[in-house]
Design a protein around this motif. Structure first.
Motif, PDB file in Angstrom:
ATOM      1  N   ILE A   1     -30.676 -14.259  20.159  1.00  0.00           N
ATOM      2  CA  ILE A   1     -29.222 -14.462  20.162  1.00  0.00           C
ATOM      3  C   ILE A   1     -28.756 -14.851  21.559  1.00  0.00           C
ATOM      4  CG2 ILE A   1     -27.001 -13.257  19.925  1.00  0.00           C
ATOM      5  CD1 ILE A   1     -28.363 -11.686  17.561  1.00  0.00           C
TER       6      ILE A   1
ATOM      7  N   LYS B   1     -27.017 -18.329  22.798  1.00  0.00           N
ATOM      8  CA  LYS B   1     -25.711 -18.244  23.469  1.00  0.00           C
ATOM      9  C   LYS B   1     -25.747 -19.003  24.795  1.00  0.00           C
ATOM     10  CE  LYS B   1     -22.235 -14.880  24.862  1.00  0.00           C
ATOM     11  NZ  LYS B   1     -21.888 -13.453  24.957  1.00  0.00           N
TER      12      LYS B   1
ATOM     13  N   VAL C   1     -23.912 -20.389  18.693  1.00  0.00           N
ATOM     14  CA  VAL C   1     -23.752 -19.054  18.125  1.00  0.00           C
ATOM     15  C   VAL C   1     -24.711 -18.957  16.939  1.00  0.00           C
ATOM     16  CG1 VAL C   1     -22.165 -17.466  16.981  1.00  0.00           C
ATOM     17  CG2 VAL C   1     -21.338 -18.952  18.819  1.00  0.00           C
TER      18      VAL C   1
ATOM     19  N   SER D   1     -26.286 -16.135  13.958  1.00  0.00           N
ATOM     20  CA  SER D   1     -26.088 -14.828  13.328  1.00  0.00           C
ATOM     21  C   SER D   1     -27.338 -13.966  13.469  1.00  0.00           C
ATOM     22  CB  SER D   1     -25.760 -15.014  11.838  1.00  0.00           C
ATOM     23  OG  SER D   1     -26.882 -15.569  11.163  1.00  0.00           O
TER      24      SER D   1
ATOM     25  N   ASP E   1     -23.128 -19.771  11.396  1.00  0.00           N
ATOM     26  CA  ASP E   1     -23.687 -20.261  12.661  1.00  0.00           C
ATOM     27  C   ASP E   1     -23.084 -21.603  13.012  1.00  0.00           C
ATOM     28  OD1 ASP E   1     -25.298 -18.069  12.610  1.00  0.00           O
ATOM     29  OD2 ASP E   1     -27.163 -19.153  12.284  1.00  0.00           O
TER      30      ASP E   1
END
Length: 164
Positions: free
Chosen positions: A92, A96, A101, A103, A161
């Motif tokens: 994640i 980022k 983004v 999930s 996402d």
């Protein structure tokens, strides 16, 4: 390096002591890597010292050692808390950093692609096994291949996402 001797033998499908472009492509296809044609030729061209169009074990070992060195650095960069394993939070965080983004369920799917012992973490050995035959050259290409795998496996866009 004995760890690569078995892989060489597996790739050398006709057991002639060499790995051809087609043998390397076949093995990559078995691992779900479908768009590697040009990269496979580049690998062979780059490491084929005697220019016979094949990789002998010494040439193959040179390629593997280069891949291992390069990806060890990337693995340590991915392992944000320096615990020796990559987990969902590391995935994640990577996405980022790249402005994407993702999930938790999709981060979990990425971990599961590499996780051989069902621990929901990826250690160096599992990571190396995953990337060693994947012809991506950097983290950006690896992330793109993950996104492609996730979209391809669901047949649709990733729910929740944002893909760049």
């Amino acid at each position: 390096m004995d760890q690569f001797r078995g892989l060489f033998a597996k790739l050398d499908q006709n057991e002639d002591g060499f790995i051809s472009v087609s043998e390397l492509k076949d093995e990559m296809r078995k691992h779900g890597i479908l768009s590697a044609d040009g990269k496979v030729q580049n690998i062979v061209d780059s490491y084929d010292n005697d220019k016979d169009g094949l990789l002998d074990y010494k040439e193959f070992l040179s390629y593997m050692m280069d891949r291992e060195r390069k990806w060890k650095i990337h693995f340590h960069d991915l392992d944000k808390n320096k615990c020796g394993e990559i987990d969902q939070e590391d995935i994640i965080c990577l996405f980022k950093e790249l402005g994407v983004v993702i999930s938790k369920p999709n981060a979990k799917k990425i971990i599961q692609m590499m996780d051989k012992d069902s621990s929901m973490t990826v250690d160096w050995g599992e990571f190396l096994h995953y990337v060693i035959l994947n012809p991506v050259d950097n983290i950006g290409e690896l992330v793109s291949s993950w996104k492609h795998s996730l979209v391809g496996s669901s047949g649709a866009t990733l729910s929740g996402d944002i893909l760049c």
